[in-house]
Design an enzyme around this catalytic site. Structure first.
Site, PDB file in Angstrom:
ATOM      1  N   SER A 193      -3.996   8.412 -55.604  1.00  0.00           N
ATOM      2  CA  SER A 193      -2.561   8.725 -55.620  1.00  0.00           C
ATOM      3  C   SER A 193      -2.255   9.572 -56.832  1.00  0.00           C
ATOM      4  O   SER A 193      -2.359   9.106 -57.975  1.00  0.00           O
ATOM      5  CB  SER A 193      -1.732   7.442 -55.683  1.00  0.00           C
ATOM      6  OG  SER A 193      -0.414   7.774 -56.071  1.00  0.00           O
ATOM      7  N   HIS A 225       3.364  11.067 -48.686  1.00  0.00           N
ATOM      8  CA  HIS A 225       4.123   9.815 -48.587  1.00  0.00           C
ATOM      9  C   HIS A 225       5.563  10.123 -48.987  1.00  0.00           C
ATOM     10  O   HIS A 225       5.862  10.255 -50.172  1.00  0.00           O
ATOM     11  CB  HIS A 225       3.474   8.776 -49.511  1.00  0.00           C
ATOM     12  CG  HIS A 225       4.167   7.458 -49.503  1.00  0.00           C
ATOM     13  ND1 HIS A 225       3.897   6.468 -50.417  1.00  0.00           N
ATOM     14  CD2 HIS A 225       5.121   6.958 -48.686  1.00  0.00           C
ATOM     15  CE1 HIS A 225       4.661   5.414 -50.160  1.00  0.00           C
ATOM     16  NE2 HIS A 225       5.421   5.690 -49.123  1.00  0.00           N
ATOM     17  N   MET A 247       3.102  -1.366 -47.890  1.00  0.00           N
ATOM     18  CA  MET A 247       3.402  -1.218 -49.314  1.00  0.00           C
ATOM     19  C   MET A 247       3.199  -2.580 -49.977  1.00  0.00           C
ATOM     20  O   MET A 247       3.842  -3.566 -49.595  1.00  0.00           O
ATOM     21  CB  MET A 247       4.848  -0.770 -49.524  1.00  0.00           C
ATOM     22  CG  MET A 247       5.172   0.634 -49.043  1.00  0.00           C
ATOM     23  SD  MET A 247       4.194   1.931 -49.805  1.00  0.00           S
ATOM     24  CE  MET A 247       4.594   1.730 -51.550  1.00  0.00           C
ATOM     25  N   ASP A 259      -0.849   0.420 -50.147  1.00  0.00           N
ATOM     26  CA  ASP A 259      -0.396   1.267 -51.255  1.00  0.00           C
ATOM     27  C   ASP A 259       0.292   0.422 -52.326  1.00  0.00           C
ATOM     28  O   ASP A 259       1.358  -0.149 -52.083  1.00  0.00           O
ATOM     29  CB  ASP A 259       0.571   2.322 -50.686  1.00  0.00           C
ATOM     30  CG  ASP A 259       1.029   3.327 -51.738  1.00  0.00           C
ATOM     31  OD1 ASP A 259       0.518   3.297 -52.866  1.00  0.00           O
ATOM     32  OD2 ASP A 259       1.913   4.148 -51.402  1.00  0.00           O
ATOM     33  N   GLY A 260      -0.328   0.359 -53.496  1.00  0.00           N
ATOM     34  CA  GLY A 260       0.313  -0.262 -54.651  1.00  0.00           C
ATOM     35  C   GLY A 260      -0.489  -1.382 -55.276  1.00  0.00           C
ATOM     36  O   GLY A 260      -0.814  -2.373 -54.631  1.00  0.00           O
ATOM     37  N   GLY A 261      -0.826  -1.191 -56.544  1.00  0.00           N
ATOM     38  CA  GLY A 261      -1.434  -2.276 -57.317  1.00  0.00           C
ATOM     39  C   GLY A 261      -2.877  -2.606 -56.964  1.00  0.00           C
ATOM     40  O   GLY A 261      -3.356  -3.707 -57.272  1.00  0.00           O
ATOM     41  N   GLY A 316      -3.999   4.571 -57.559  1.00  0.00           N
ATOM     42  CA  GLY A 316      -3.266   5.408 -58.507  1.00  0.00           C
ATOM     43  C   GLY A 316      -3.718   5.184 -59.932  1.00  0.00           C
ATOM     44  O   GLY A 316      -4.694   5.767 -60.403  1.00  0.00           O
ATOM     45  N   SER A 317      -3.020   4.274 -60.620  1.00  0.00           N
ATOM     46  CA  SER A 317      -3.290   4.097 -62.050  1.00  0.00           C
ATOM     47  C   SER A 317      -4.707   3.594 -62.322  1.00  0.00           C
ATOM     48  O   SER A 317      -5.305   3.957 -63.333  1.00  0.00           O
ATOM     49  CB  SER A 317      -2.260   3.144 -62.663  1.00  0.00           C
ATOM     50  OG  SER A 317      -2.107   2.005 -61.864  1.00  0.00           O
ATOM     51  N   HIS A 339      -3.408  11.157 -51.787  1.00  0.00           N
ATOM     52  CA  HIS A 339      -2.115  10.530 -51.508  1.00  0.00           C
ATOM     53  C   HIS A 339      -1.071  11.220 -52.377  1.00  0.00           C
ATOM     54  O   HIS A 339      -1.150  11.175 -53.609  1.00  0.00           O
ATOM     55  CB  HIS A 339      -2.231   9.037 -51.824  1.00  0.00           C
ATOM     56  CG  HIS A 339      -1.023   8.247 -51.492  1.00  0.00           C
ATOM     57  ND1 HIS A 339      -0.793   7.718 -50.241  1.00  0.00           N
ATOM     58  CD2 HIS A 339       0.045   7.895 -52.242  1.00  0.00           C
ATOM     59  CE1 HIS A 339       0.353   7.065 -50.236  1.00  0.00           C
ATOM     60  NE2 HIS A 339       0.893   7.155 -51.447  1.00  0.00           N
ATOM     61  N   ASP A 370       2.702  11.467 -53.412  1.00  0.00           N
ATOM     62  CA  ASP A 370       3.949  10.701 -53.420  1.00  0.00           C
ATOM     63  C   ASP A 370       5.163  11.584 -53.690  1.00  0.00           C
ATOM     64  O   ASP A 370       5.251  12.216 -54.743  1.00  0.00           O
ATOM     65  CB  ASP A 370       3.890   9.623 -54.510  1.00  0.00           C
ATOM     66  CG  ASP A 370       3.041   8.434 -54.097  1.00  0.00           C
ATOM     67  OD1 ASP A 370       3.258   7.891 -53.000  1.00  0.00           O
ATOM     68  OD2 ASP A 370       2.148   8.048 -54.886  1.00  0.00           O
ATOM     69  N   MET A 390       9.176  11.500 -54.226  1.00  0.00           N
ATOM     70  CA  MET A 390      10.293  10.598 -54.547  1.00  0.00           C
ATOM     71  C   MET A 390      11.511  11.417 -54.916  1.00  0.00           C
ATOM     72  O   MET A 390      11.399  12.428 -55.614  1.00  0.00           O
ATOM     73  CB  MET A 390       9.896   9.690 -55.712  1.00  0.00           C
ATOM     74  CG  MET A 390       8.618   8.908 -55.430  1.00  0.00           C
ATOM     75  SD  MET A 390       8.179   7.875 -56.814  1.00  0.00           S
ATOM     76  CE  MET A 390       6.739   7.035 -56.166  1.00  0.00           C
ATOM     77  N   MET A 402       9.120   9.293 -49.762  1.00  0.00           N
ATOM     78  CA  MET A 402      10.065   8.246 -50.139  1.00  0.00           C
ATOM     79  C   MET A 402      11.381   8.953 -50.445  1.00  0.00           C
ATOM     80  O   MET A 402      11.823   9.038 -51.604  1.00  0.00           O
ATOM     81  CB  MET A 402       9.534   7.475 -51.356  1.00  0.00           C
ATOM     82  CG  MET A 402       8.339   6.586 -50.994  1.00  0.00           C
ATOM     83  SD  MET A 402       7.350   6.150 -52.423  1.00  0.00           S
ATOM     84  CE  MET A 402       6.317   7.598 -52.542  1.00  0.00           C
TER      85      MET A 402
HETATM   86  C1  DX5 Z   1       4.426   3.671 -55.351  1.00  0.00           C
HETATM   87  C2  DX5 Z   1       3.577   4.785 -54.762  1.00  0.00           C
HETATM   88  C3  DX5 Z   1       2.136   4.579 -54.922  1.00  0.00           C
HETATM   89  C4  DX5 Z   1       1.652   4.565 -56.349  1.00  0.00           C
HETATM   90  C5  DX5 Z   1       0.490   3.646 -56.401  1.00  0.00           C
HETATM   91  O1  DX5 Z   1       5.722   3.822 -54.898  1.00  0.00           O
HETATM   92  O2  DX5 Z   1       3.859   4.915 -53.375  1.00  0.00           O
HETATM   93  O3  DX5 Z   1       1.382   5.496 -54.137  1.00  0.00           O
HETATM   94  O4  DX5 Z   1       1.257   5.808 -56.837  1.00  0.00           O
HETATM   95  O5  DX5 Z   1       0.084   3.561 -57.715  1.00  0.00           O
HETATM   96  P1  DX5 Z   1      -0.766   2.324 -58.260  1.00  0.00           P
HETATM   97  O6  DX5 Z   1      -2.109   2.377 -57.568  1.00  0.00           O
HETATM   98  O7  DX5 Z   1      -0.819   2.575 -59.714  1.00  0.00           O
HETATM   99  O8  DX5 Z   1      -0.012   1.082 -57.888  1.00  0.00           O
HETATM  100 ZN    ZN Z   2       2.523   6.098 -52.159  1.00  0.00          ZN
END
Ligand code: DX5
Ligand code: ZN
Length: 228
Positions: free
Chosen positions: A9, A68, A139, A177-179, A199-200, A34, A36, A38, A70
């Protein structure tokens, strides 16, 4: 095709050298990107648009890209992202009054269609549109930011969505997706996911290859257990 796909991500990538950083994540073994988007309206964050996607394609990032979205409204962005090089476009049911029309619009523009379900969004949104989907994203954090903690209740939802996909006898991808990190990826895979947004965990590390290899090792254990 691999049984499990890792999707870096880019929200957590270095935006000052985005193309280079993405290429590094692909060279390290990322399977799809991925992307994102926003809008500071549907979620409290503001990121990147179709021009950035187009620049990445011009930079010769040729890997599959899942956009993605949002954003609310969402429909008017679909043709723009399709034209800029999206392969998948994932939308959230709350961002459109006509989810069926939105999904058809994604297909009509030559992209694969994805639906994202927030932690509080019921899975019965799938009832009448599952046949149009190429990917479902569970999510596992509330959307808006990278680096949030995985919500443990998501595991049950992943299981339920896996059941729905199996009942529909289709090959819909199940993305989470997430964490996601090295400690929880195996549980997420065991629950039925086959695409993992990273992501992180990836971009905040100093060696992408080591992280991806560790994630794959965890997934190999699950694969071994599933086939034995
Ligand atoms: C959150 C995003 C994710 C985010 C995930 O709203 O949709 O794609 O980048 O990042 P990590 O893997 O750090 O949770
Ligand atoms: Zn995402």
């Amino acid at each position: 095709m691999k049984s499990f796909l890792l999707a870096p991500s880019i929200l957590s990538a270095d935006f000052s050298k985005l193309g280079e950083d993405i290429q590094k994540s692909i060279d390290a073994g990322g399977d799809m990107i991925h992307f994102d988007v926003m809008d500071n309206h549907y979620v409290d964050n503001l990121t990147i648009g179709p021009m950035v996607l187009k620049s990445l394609r011009d930079y010769k990032i040729s890997t599959t890209i899942d956009v993605h979205l949002m954003t609310n409204p969402v429909d008017s962005l679909i043709p723009k992202f399709a034209k800029s090089g999206a392969d998948f476009i994932t939308v959230h049911p709350e961002t459109t009054n006509h989810i069926d029309r939105t999904l058809r619009m994604i297909k009509d523009h030559g992209c694969k269609a994805g639906l994202g379900l927030n932690p509080g969004t019921p899975i019965n949104y799938l009832d009448y549109v599952i046949d149009q989907l190429d990917m479902i994203t569970v999510m596992s954090v509330n959307p808006g930011f990278g680096g949030q903690a995985f919500i443990p209740e998501s595991i049950n939802k992943i299981r339920e969505v896996r059941k729905r996909i199996n009942e529909s006898s289709s090959n819909i991808l199940l993305q989470v997706d997430g964490g996601i990190n090295i400690k929880n990826i195996s549980d997420i895979a065991l629950a039925g996911a086959n695409v993992f947004v990273i992501g992180s965990t990836l971009f905040h590390s100093s060696n992408y290859k080591i992280v991806i290899n560790k994630l794959r090792q965890e997934l190999e254990k699950v694969h071994f257990n599933l086939i034995h």
